[in-house]
Design a protein around this motif. Structure first.
Motif, mmCIF file in Angstrom:
data_model
loop_
_atom_site.group_PDB
_atom_site.id
_atom_site.type_symbol
_atom_site.label_atom_id
_atom_site.label_comp_id
_atom_site.label_asym_id
_atom_site.label_seq_id
_atom_site.Cartn_x
_atom_site.Cartn_y
_atom_site.Cartn_z
ATOM 1 N N ALA A 157 0.817 -1.293 -0.086
ATOM 2 C CA ALA A 157 -0.089 -0.170 -0.030
ATOM 3 C C ALA A 157 0.876 1.484 -0.058
ATOM 4 O O ALA A 157 0.509 2.195 -0.319
ATOM 5 N N ALA A 158 1.981 1.072 0.277
ATOM 6 C CA ALA A 158 3.146 2.349 0.423
ATOM 7 C C ALA A 158 3.552 2.780 -0.787
ATOM 8 O O ALA A 158 4.142 3.532 -1.024
ATOM 9 N N LEU A 159 3.486 1.864 -1.937
ATOM 10 C CA LEU A 159 3.962 2.104 -3.227
ATOM 11 C C LEU A 159 3.527 3.342 -3.754
ATOM 12 O O LEU A 159 2.029 3.674 -3.640
ATOM 13 N N SER A 160 4.019 4.033 -4.592
ATOM 14 C CA SER A 160 3.465 5.212 -5.262
ATOM 15 C C SER A 160 2.553 4.795 -6.519
ATOM 16 O O SER A 160 2.567 3.614 -6.873
ATOM 17 N N GLY A 161 1.728 5.778 -6.734
ATOM 18 C CA GLY A 161 0.911 5.787 -7.829
ATOM 19 C C GLY A 161 1.444 5.535 -9.223
ATOM 20 O O GLY A 161 0.819 5.325 -10.248
ATOM 21 N N ARG A 162 2.882 5.655 -9.283
ATOM 22 C CA ARG A 162 3.498 5.527 -10.588
ATOM 23 C C ARG A 162 4.373 4.342 -10.624
ATOM 24 O O ARG A 162 5.068 4.282 -11.650
ATOM 25 N N PHE A 163 4.538 3.766 -9.448
ATOM 26 C CA PHE A 163 5.035 2.427 -9.661
ATOM 27 C C PHE A 163 4.576 1.589 -10.486
ATOM 28 O O PHE A 163 3.269 1.257 -10.532
ATOM 29 N N LEU A 164 5.388 0.899 -11.439
ATOM 30 C CA LEU A 164 4.979 -0.129 -12.591
ATOM 31 C C LEU A 164 5.143 -1.378 -12.640
ATOM 32 O O LEU A 164 6.523 -1.607 -12.648
ATOM 33 N N PHE A 165 4.389 -2.270 -12.912
ATOM 34 C CA PHE A 165 4.802 -3.675 -12.942
ATOM 35 C C PHE A 165 4.467 -3.878 -14.311
ATOM 36 O O PHE A 165 3.508 -3.784 -15.036
ATOM 37 N N ALA A 166 5.181 -4.724 -15.095
ATOM 38 C CA ALA A 166 5.198 -5.221 -16.459
ATOM 39 C C ALA A 166 5.293 -6.830 -16.671
ATOM 40 O O ALA A 166 6.453 -7.477 -16.201
ATOM 41 N N LEU A 167 4.343 -7.629 -17.068
ATOM 42 C CA LEU A 167 4.101 -8.759 -17.104
ATOM 43 C C LEU A 167 4.309 -9.048 -18.771
ATOM 44 O O LEU A 167 3.395 -9.112 -19.344
ATOM 45 N N ASP A 168 5.445 -9.486 -19.098
ATOM 46 C CA ASP A 168 5.799 -9.831 -20.662
ATOM 47 C C ASP A 168 5.897 -11.267 -20.847
ATOM 48 O O ASP A 168 6.378 -11.938 -20.472
ATOM 49 N N ASP A 169 5.236 -11.463 -22.038
ATOM 50 C CA ASP A 169 5.170 -13.094 -22.623
ATOM 51 C C ASP A 169 6.450 -13.436 -23.336
ATOM 52 O O ASP A 169 6.305 -14.650 -23.883
ATOM 53 N N GLY A 170 7.399 -12.652 -23.300
ATOM 54 C CA GLY A 170 8.631 -12.984 -23.906
ATOM 55 C C GLY A 170 8.763 -12.189 -25.233
ATOM 56 O O GLY A 170 10.039 -12.427 -25.717
ATOM 57 N N ARG A 171 8.059 -11.500 -25.728
ATOM 58 C CA ARG A 171 8.309 -10.889 -26.862
ATOM 59 C C ARG A 171 8.829 -9.402 -26.895
ATOM 60 O O ARG A 171 9.374 -8.880 -27.689
ATOM 61 N N GLY A 172 8.909 -8.914 -25.531
ATOM 62 C CA GLY A 172 9.636 -7.643 -25.339
ATOM 63 C C GLY A 172 8.654 -6.411 -25.518
ATOM 64 O O GLY A 172 9.389 -5.317 -25.502
ATOM 65 N N ASP A 173 7.317 -6.277 -25.451
ATOM 66 C CA ASP A 173 6.532 -5.045 -25.781
ATOM 67 C C ASP A 173 6.341 -4.301 -24.604
ATOM 68 O O ASP A 173 6.786 -3.394 -24.447
ATOM 69 N N VAL A 174 5.843 -4.796 -23.459
ATOM 70 C CA VAL A 174 5.616 -4.200 -22.090
ATOM 71 C C VAL A 174 6.656 -3.941 -21.590
ATOM 72 O O VAL A 174 7.062 -3.279 -20.392
ATOM 73 N N ALA A 175 7.856 -4.968 -21.335
ATOM 74 C CA ALA A 175 9.433 -4.954 -20.941
ATOM 75 C C ALA A 175 9.843 -3.522 -21.378
ATOM 76 O O ALA A 175 10.718 -3.270 -20.495
ATOM 77 N N ALA A 176 9.475 -2.922 -22.378
ATOM 78 C CA ALA A 176 10.240 -1.853 -22.975
ATOM 79 C C ALA A 176 9.580 -0.539 -22.416
ATOM 80 O O ALA A 176 9.999 0.562 -22.911
ATOM 81 N N LEU A 177 8.637 -0.659 -21.379
ATOM 82 C CA LEU A 177 7.956 0.664 -21.218
ATOM 83 C C LEU A 177 8.466 1.179 -19.864
ATOM 84 O O LEU A 177 7.961 1.862 -18.994
#
Length: 443
Positions: free
Chosen positions: A142-162
């Protein structure tokens, strides 16, 4: 003159003396056009019923529009002061607000086409629900900021690049990589442990932010000399019963965002729908929900302000369904053609909704969109904050300066461009190939 965004040196810590001001569904933001609510949609995954509720909320409480964000979330604008309790009740009943204390920290992006096509890649969509459940159950998170981001990528590298703070990248044979920030190394874990490992990585970040006294909002804000240690994260994972193997150097993959598709139906019943400038009116949204109701898997909001609609259900008339779905989408003024001039054009809110904006950027974008199409994405900003600008790949930066714009490409020095020359200058910039070779440097 405004300068393009740059990455601050991690040797110069960012000291935060307050919490972040990111809006949520409960903590509304006051804008010039009324209050704004940002509803987190973990992984961009919406059921048809939830999507219907969001459309209802936009009509009942807001200005009749839904905006997609660069993290796959949805914003409602033009809300009144009296809407808070009614909006929260509606969203809670739809399962869109499971834990009020954690509603702003549920920032999870996931590969939007994962599991849609039979391409041999792991399906990471089950990770989304598990990570969201773990996140909401963790008092520490709950202490994480509203800007902290998790990315779950299926191996192609699309959201890992964000530029995510924590990345879980699926590997073949039931394995996954866990990475903190943008480091070269990672930890390999069993795919089944990836959601729990991602949460433990975020909790480790919180401990580091507290111990350094920076109260950092994001991993990149920690100074290098006081940053995160993968060995320490590995020890934490092992202590939690997760077998973690260090991987010193990883060649992180890169995949471009999905382009709109579905015009003419082709051989696929899946659709990728682009609302111009990432904005639906509720009539368009209702069409989208109607089309999604004939598919398998609801709607998937992408971080590139598009919506992926999985294929039609097996019970639908396959010989007719694709054409009907595509025709409904196009008749509503939505884009499903990869060569449409609206492809890769984004903008901040601009005037009149934002008091800081120096221009009605959406109107200016509409005025030149037909004559300025090109290969590179473009983002229109009403001020130097550049809200919602693209991440990862190269892009053209347009920032309002009052009676003109400052235009830059790939970090070049910006040049002033008057409104009468915008179309030609923007087209030349979007067709520029400079910098294409280093599009993956930020992975």
């Amino acid at each position: 003159m405004p300068q393009p965004p740059s990455v601050a040196s991690r040797d110069e810590p960012v000291i935060r003396d307050r919490g972040d001001a990111c809006p949520g569904a409960l903590r509304l933001h006051a804008a010039d056009d009324g209050l704004l609510a940002r509803v987190r949609i973990p992984g961009g995954l919406l059921t048809v019923e939830q999507a219907s509720v969001l459309g209802l909320a936009a009509d009942r409480f807001g200005d009749g529009h839904l905006e997609l964000t660069s993290r796959g979330n949805i914003q409602l604008r033009g809300l009144t002061q009296a809407c808070g309790a009614g909006l929260a009740e509606l969203l809670t009943a739809a399962g869109l607000l499971p834990v009020p204390t954690h509603e702003r920290v549920r920032n999870i992006v996931a590969t939007p086409v994962s599991g849609v096509f039979d391409d041999g890649r792991p399906d990471v969509t089950p990770w989304v629900g598990e990570l969201d459940r773990l996140l909401c159950a963790s008092a520490r998170a709950a202490a994480l900021s509203g800007r902290f981001l998790f990315a779950l990528d299926d191996g192609r590298g699309d959201v890992a690049a964000l530029d995510p703070d924590v990345t879980a990248l699926a590997l073949p044979a039931g394995r996954a990589l866990i990475r903190l920030g943008a480091g070269d190394g990672a930890l390999e874990v069993a795919a089944a442990d990836a959601p729990r490992a991602a949460l433990l990585a975020a909790e480790y970040f919180l401990d580091a932010a507290d111990s350094t006294g920076t109260r950092a909002w994001r991993v990149a804000e920690l100074p290098a000399r006081q940053g995160l240690d993968e060995r320490e994260l590995g020890r934490r994972l092992v202590a939690a019963g997760i077998d973690a193997v260090p991987v010193a150097e990883v060649r992180w993959p890169y995949a471009p965002p999905p382009r709109p598709w579905g015009s003419g139906a082709g051989g696929s019943t899946a659709l990728c729908v682009l609302p111009p400038l990432g904005r639906f009116d509720t009539a368009q949204w209702e069409v989208l929900v109607q089309v999604a109701s004939h598919g398998d898997g609801g709607l998937r909001i992408t971080p590139w302000r598009t919506v992926v609609l999985p294929p039609a259900s097996a019970g639908e008339p396959v010989d007719r369904e694709p054409v009907e779905r595509a025709a409904l989408i196009e008749a509503a003024g939505l884009v499903i053609g990869a060569d449409d001039p609206w492809q890769s054009v984004t903008a901040c809110t601009g005037r009149p909704g934002c008091a800081k904006s120096l221009a009605d950027v959406r109107a200016d974008a509409r005025a030149v969109v037909t004559g300025s199409a090109g290969a590179l994405p473009v983002h229109w900003s009403g001020c130097e904050r550049r809200c919602g600008h693209p991440r990862g790949a190269a892009w053209v930066d347009l920032v309002a300066t009052g009676d003109a714009y400052a235009l830059s490409v790939h970090g070049r020095d910006p040049v002033p461009v008057g409104r009468d020359a915008l179309a030609a200058a923007l087209k030349a910039a979007r067709d520029s190939s400079h910098g294409d070779g280093d599009r993956g440097k930020r992975q």
